[in-house]
Design a protein around this motif. Structure first.
Motif: not given
Length: 343
Positions: A249-261
């Protein structure tokens, strides 16, 4: 202020004298002492042993130490010195003598190469041995040829992965803008290579302490593998990830979002302990060592863990990322061991 000194390993080479200057300023920043350690050459050690065994009073008590004289001359001309400065002439093998000297030190600083070896050698054997086994963090300062400014990206870099998203206060640089953009984004910062699940607390604490002493930003960089492109593979046992598997839904791919989290969760206690330190987070696709080497072109310091604390035997091995960054970085690299059992 720290009571643990900064130890600078010197052998008289230009590489080691660059490390000495780096160590001098580090000791001033941390308001601690400076120990200059020089392992005497074999000829001097043999002379001392011969004189001692023969007890010949006609021979001079000490063998000439031109390195010590040069170091004293350099320090005498320095604009500012730490309150406590000591020169130690050591005996024994270089790695073992410096390991002992570095016990209890805030850090051990040395050049990437000494007097020996080939001119094109990226990392000397002593630097590699100490980065792999010293009881304290080891900072390796590269020689001048490796500190050259970044060149324009090659044509092969034109099609790079999508731009990573930044967490909290900023970004580690756009992957799509090439090496120079990533280098600019890291200018003057302490760059921390972080694997949220594996990097020891000691590594993070070292990076934050160094950033606080410098009054600069910690730039936290984590890398994730790029998924394979959707393709038809006949009789392939490997799973192919379709485009919808990367939908977000956002600008990041799931792997990126999970890593930032994961980064954000891991950084909570360190933000609380060093509230004055600004933090930038980025999750980037690709090889972590390559990303850290690119950032090293303009970073004040790159900090990496020596190894996974539970994967090495006797804590004497160095991980693949630390090994690659040490060999190819364009600026100083701190290799931090696991200093406590609960890290």
């Amino acid at each position: 202020m720290s009571n643990a000194p900064v130890v600078a390993a010197v052998d008289g080479s230009d590489h080691s004298l660059r490390a000495l200057e780096w160590a001098r300023t580090a000791a001033l920043r941390h308001r601690t002492g400076l120990v200059v350690a020089h392992v005497l050459p074999d000829t001097a050690q043999l002379y001392a042993a011969r004189r001692s065994s023969l007890a010949d009073p006609s021979q001079p008590e000490q063998y000439a130490d031109p390195v010590g004289e040069r170091v004293r001359g350099i320090l005498a001309e320095a604009p500012e010195l730490p309150e406590q400065v000591r020169y130690d002439a050591l005996e024994g093998s270089v790695p073992e003598a410096l390991r002992v000297s570095g016990e209890g030190a805030l850090m051990l600083v040395m050049g990437s190469r000494g007097r020996g070896g080939f001119a094109a050698l990226m990392l000397g054997s002593n630097s590699r041995a100490l980065a792999s086994s010293a009881a304290c963090p080891v900072v390796v300062v590269p020689h001048a040829a490796r500190s050259a400014p970044a060149e324009a990206p090659e044509a092969s870099e034109a099609s790079e992965p999508a731009e990573p998203s930044a967490g909290s206060a900023g970004s580690a640089g756009s992957a799509g803008s090439g090496a120079s953009a990533a280098s600019d984004a890291s200018a003057g910062r302490v760059v921390l290579g972080l694997h949220a699940a594996e990097t020891a607390d000691d590594v993070l604490a070292f990076a934050f302490t160094e950033a606080a002493a410098r009054g600069t930003t910690v730039q936290v960089v984590s890398a994730y593998a790029i998924p394979p492109a959707p393709t038809l593979v006949m009789d392939s046992p490997f799973q192919v990830i379709p485009p919808e598997g990367l939908a977000d839904d956002g600008d990041a791919v799931p792997a990126e979002r999970e890593m930032l989290r994961s980064q954000t969760e891991r950084l909570v206690p360190f933000r609380a302990r060093w509230p004055q330190v600004r933090v930038e987070q980025a999750a980037v696709p690709g090889d972590p060592a390559e990303r850290l080497v690119t950032a090293s072109r303009s970073a004040a310091l790159v900090v990496v863990g020596r190894h996974h604390p539970r994967r090495s035997v006797g804590h004497l091995m160095i991980g693949s990322v630390a090994h690659a960054v040490l060999h190819h970085a364009h600026g100083p690299v701190a290799v931090v061991p696991t200093l406590s059992d609960d890290s």
